[in-house]
Scaffold this motif. Structure first.
Motif, PDB file in Angstrom:
ATOM      1  N   PRO A 101      35.839  49.076  35.142  1.00  0.00           N
ATOM      2  CA  PRO A 101      34.535  48.751  35.727  1.00  0.00           C
ATOM      3  C   PRO A 101      33.950  50.004  36.376  1.00  0.00           C
ATOM      4  O   PRO A 101      34.624  51.034  36.467  1.00  0.00           O
ATOM      5  N   ASP A 102      32.723  49.927  36.841  1.00  0.00           N
ATOM      6  CA  ASP A 102      32.083  51.087  37.472  1.00  0.00           C
ATOM      7  C   ASP A 102      32.885  51.571  38.680  1.00  0.00           C
ATOM      8  O   ASP A 102      33.012  52.769  38.912  1.00  0.00           O
ATOM      9  N   ASN A 103      33.441  50.627  39.432  1.00  0.00           N
ATOM     10  CA  ASN A 103      34.285  50.974  40.578  1.00  0.00           C
ATOM     11  C   ASN A 103      35.658  50.346  40.368  1.00  0.00           C
ATOM     12  O   ASN A 103      35.817  49.135  40.500  1.00  0.00           O
ATOM     13  N   ALA A 104      36.643  51.179  40.034  1.00  0.00           N
ATOM     14  CA  ALA A 104      37.967  50.653  39.707  1.00  0.00           C
ATOM     15  C   ALA A 104      38.870  50.490  40.927  1.00  0.00           C
ATOM     16  O   ALA A 104      39.895  49.807  40.837  1.00  0.00           O
ATOM     17  N   GLU A 105      38.530  51.072  42.041  1.00  0.00           N
ATOM     18  CA  GLU A 105      39.418  50.998  43.204  1.00  0.00           C
ATOM     19  C   GLU A 105      39.580  49.555  43.676  1.00  0.00           C
ATOM     20  O   GLU A 105      38.604  48.832  43.900  1.00  0.00           O
ATOM     21  N   ASN A 106      40.840  49.131  43.774  1.00  0.00           N
ATOM     22  CA  ASN A 106      41.207  47.768  44.181  1.00  0.00           C
ATOM     23  C   ASN A 106      40.703  46.699  43.202  1.00  0.00           C
ATOM     24  O   ASN A 106      40.580  45.522  43.559  1.00  0.00           O
TER      25      ASN A 106
ATOM     26  N   TYR B 138      36.471  43.878  36.781  1.00  0.00           N
ATOM     27  CA  TYR B 138      37.846  43.832  36.292  1.00  0.00           C
ATOM     28  C   TYR B 138      38.159  45.040  35.408  1.00  0.00           C
ATOM     29  O   TYR B 138      37.319  45.440  34.579  1.00  0.00           O
ATOM     30  N   ALA B 139      39.356  45.577  35.550  1.00  0.00           N
ATOM     31  CA  ALA B 139      39.871  46.563  34.615  1.00  0.00           C
ATOM     32  C   ALA B 139      40.563  45.813  33.491  1.00  0.00           C
ATOM     33  O   ALA B 139      41.371  44.914  33.745  1.00  0.00           O
ATOM     34  N   VAL B 140      40.231  46.162  32.257  1.00  0.00           N
ATOM     35  CA  VAL B 140      40.789  45.475  31.090  1.00  0.00           C
ATOM     36  C   VAL B 140      41.512  46.497  30.223  1.00  0.00           C
ATOM     37  O   VAL B 140      40.933  47.533  29.879  1.00  0.00           O
ATOM     38  N   VAL B 141      42.772  46.203  29.885  1.00  0.00           N
ATOM     39  CA  VAL B 141      43.569  47.134  29.083  1.00  0.00           C
ATOM     40  C   VAL B 141      44.176  46.385  27.905  1.00  0.00           C
ATOM     41  O   VAL B 141      44.975  45.458  28.082  1.00  0.00           O
ATOM     42  N   TYR B 142      43.770  46.787  26.701  1.00  0.00           N
ATOM     43  CA  TYR B 142      44.325  46.217  25.471  1.00  0.00           C
ATOM     44  C   TYR B 142      45.578  47.019  25.106  1.00  0.00           C
ATOM     45  O   TYR B 142      45.553  48.252  25.119  1.00  0.00           O
ATOM     46  N   VAL B 143      46.644  46.321  24.764  1.00  0.00           N
ATOM     47  CA  VAL B 143      47.932  46.980  24.538  1.00  0.00           C
ATOM     48  C   VAL B 143      48.453  46.657  23.138  1.00  0.00           C
ATOM     49  O   VAL B 143      48.349  45.515  22.680  1.00  0.00           O
ATOM     50  N   THR B 144      49.012  47.664  22.484  1.00  0.00           N
ATOM     51  CA  THR B 144      49.622  47.468  21.173  1.00  0.00           C
ATOM     52  C   THR B 144      51.119  47.233  21.313  1.00  0.00           C
ATOM     53  O   THR B 144      51.807  47.989  22.007  1.00  0.00           O
ATOM     54  N   GLY B 145      51.609  46.178  20.663  1.00  0.00           N
ATOM     55  CA  GLY B 145      53.038  45.895  20.669  1.00  0.00           C
ATOM     56  C   GLY B 145      53.786  46.820  19.729  1.00  0.00           C
ATOM     57  O   GLY B 145      53.300  47.903  19.384  1.00  0.00           O
ATOM     58  N   ALA B 146      54.948  46.393  19.287  1.00  0.00           N
ATOM     59  CA  ALA B 146      55.776  47.240  18.421  1.00  0.00           C
ATOM     60  C   ALA B 146      56.446  46.374  17.354  1.00  0.00           C
ATOM     61  O   ALA B 146      56.532  45.151  17.490  1.00  0.00           O
TER      62      ALA B 146
ATOM     63  N   LYS C  78      48.894  52.258  39.814  1.00  0.00           N
ATOM     64  CA  LYS C  78      48.966  53.522  40.547  1.00  0.00           C
ATOM     65  C   LYS C  78      47.937  54.533  40.045  1.00  0.00           C
ATOM     66  O   LYS C  78      47.258  55.192  40.839  1.00  0.00           O
ATOM     67  N   GLU C  79      47.789  54.629  38.736  1.00  0.00           N
ATOM     68  CA  GLU C  79      46.905  55.630  38.134  1.00  0.00           C
ATOM     69  C   GLU C  79      45.435  55.406  38.496  1.00  0.00           C
ATOM     70  O   GLU C  79      44.689  56.366  38.729  1.00  0.00           O
ATOM     71  N   TYR C  80      45.033  54.113  38.575  1.00  0.00           N
ATOM     72  CA  TYR C  80      43.620  53.818  38.811  1.00  0.00           C
ATOM     73  C   TYR C  80      43.369  53.107  40.146  1.00  0.00           C
ATOM     74  O   TYR C  80      42.263  52.613  40.379  1.00  0.00           O
TER      75      TYR C  80
END
Length: 310
Positions: free
Chosen positions: A71-76, A108-116, A152-154
């Motif tokens: 999002p525009d403001n990712a903190e918290n 909201y921060a949204v992260v799409y993840v690839t499985g294996a 931690k990163e964001y």
């Protein structure tokens, strides 16, 4: 040599104290045995930017990709991990559902993840080890480690870490809720099942909100309503949802039609602010429901569920 009076006194004191010291030592030893050290969670390795907001990493020597939409403001900000179905990946899932377009403007921060791929799967298709078969990939640990890295990163809100998945990715959300509820406080399963191994090792108590979306004509999800559960090794979705409600101490508060095609039951534990939602799409199949057929916006409803966690 004669023992001095002082030495005799010390010897007698030692003899008197021995039983107490022995008992104390045994108790202390027992306590040390009971308090087992927490296992150290492996970290992500080789996190690198591939292009724009696309990243790659390794976990337990297995490569994964993920796409970060902030999002525009990712903190918290709260975090939602998006888990694709069997044979797909982060990119195709993002293109298909576009949840970030609904969630990012809401903060909201949204992260799409690839499985294996599973070493024992001859197709080598990408997926998640949700507890079916003899899969060896440590996906619960991987997704937990990824969530902690992203927090931690964001500078994200660790108390609002969520996951949503479709099909095999939804199977995985059941496992995350069962095994990683201390990290993921709410999850969404779209066309998902709970695998037999997760069902057989389920806990009597939980503290994780759960939202299940099921198509009445989904031939993958076993149901008591159509008799398909009788021929499946996996538990009926009705029994699974009864479990999520009961184990979270949630009681039915609302039963309503969100459209002419879908009925939503809401269970709630008001003391612990836990929600358990169960949506049945009357003519729905094994799919991420589309508004023009289901009469409701799936992404908006999922976001409403996450918003209810505040």
């Amino acid at each position: 040599m004669k023992m001095s009076t002082v030495s005799k006194f010390k010897s007698r004191i030692s003899l008197l104290l021995c039983p107490f010291l022995l008992i104390s030592g045994l108790i202390s030893g027992c306590n040390r045995e009971k308090i087992a050290p927490k296992p150290v969670l492996p970290a992500l390795n080789d996190v690198s930017l591939v292009s724009e907001n696309r990243y790659s990493c390794t976990f337990d020597s297995i490569k994964h990709d993920f796409i970060v939409d902030l999002p525009d403001n990712a903190e918290n900000a709260p975090l939602v991990l998006m888990l694709h179905g069997y044979g797909h990946n982060a990119e195709s899932f993002r293109t298909s559902v576009q949840f970030e377009k609904t969630a990012n403007p809401a903060g909201y921060a949204v992260v799409y993840v690839t499985g294996a791929s599973d070493p024992e799967d001859r197709t080598s298709s990408l997926g998640w080890n949700a507890g079916a078969g003899t899969g060896k990939n440590r996906d619960t640990e991987f997704l937990t480690a990824l969530a902690k890295y992203l927090q931690k990163e964001y500078s994200l809100d660790s108390s609002r870490t969520y996951a949503a998945g479709f099909s095999n990715g939804a199977f995985m959300t059941h496992r995350l809720a069962a095994e990683a509820g201390d990290t993921f406080s709410a999850v969404v399963s779209v066309a998902g099942i709970m695998t037999d191994s997760v069902w057989e090792t389920r806990k009597s108590g939980n503290k994780v909100s759960f939202f299940q979306i099921t198509g009445a004509k989904d031939d993958v999800v076993p149901k008591n309503s159509d008799g398909t559960a009788k021929h499946s090794k996996y538990p009926a979705v009705e029994d699974v949802m009864a479990y999520w409600a009961e184990s979270n101490g949630a009681e039915l508060t609302v039963e309503t039609e969100v459209s002419s095609q879908a009925v939503l039951k809401k269970y709630e534990n008001k003391d612990k602010n836990i929600q358990v939602w169960d949506l049945l799409v009357k003519n729905g199949g094994h799919e991420w429901p589309k508004e023009k057929f289901s009469g409701f916006n799936t992404n908006a409803l999922i976001l409403e569920f996450f918003e209810a966690q505040k």
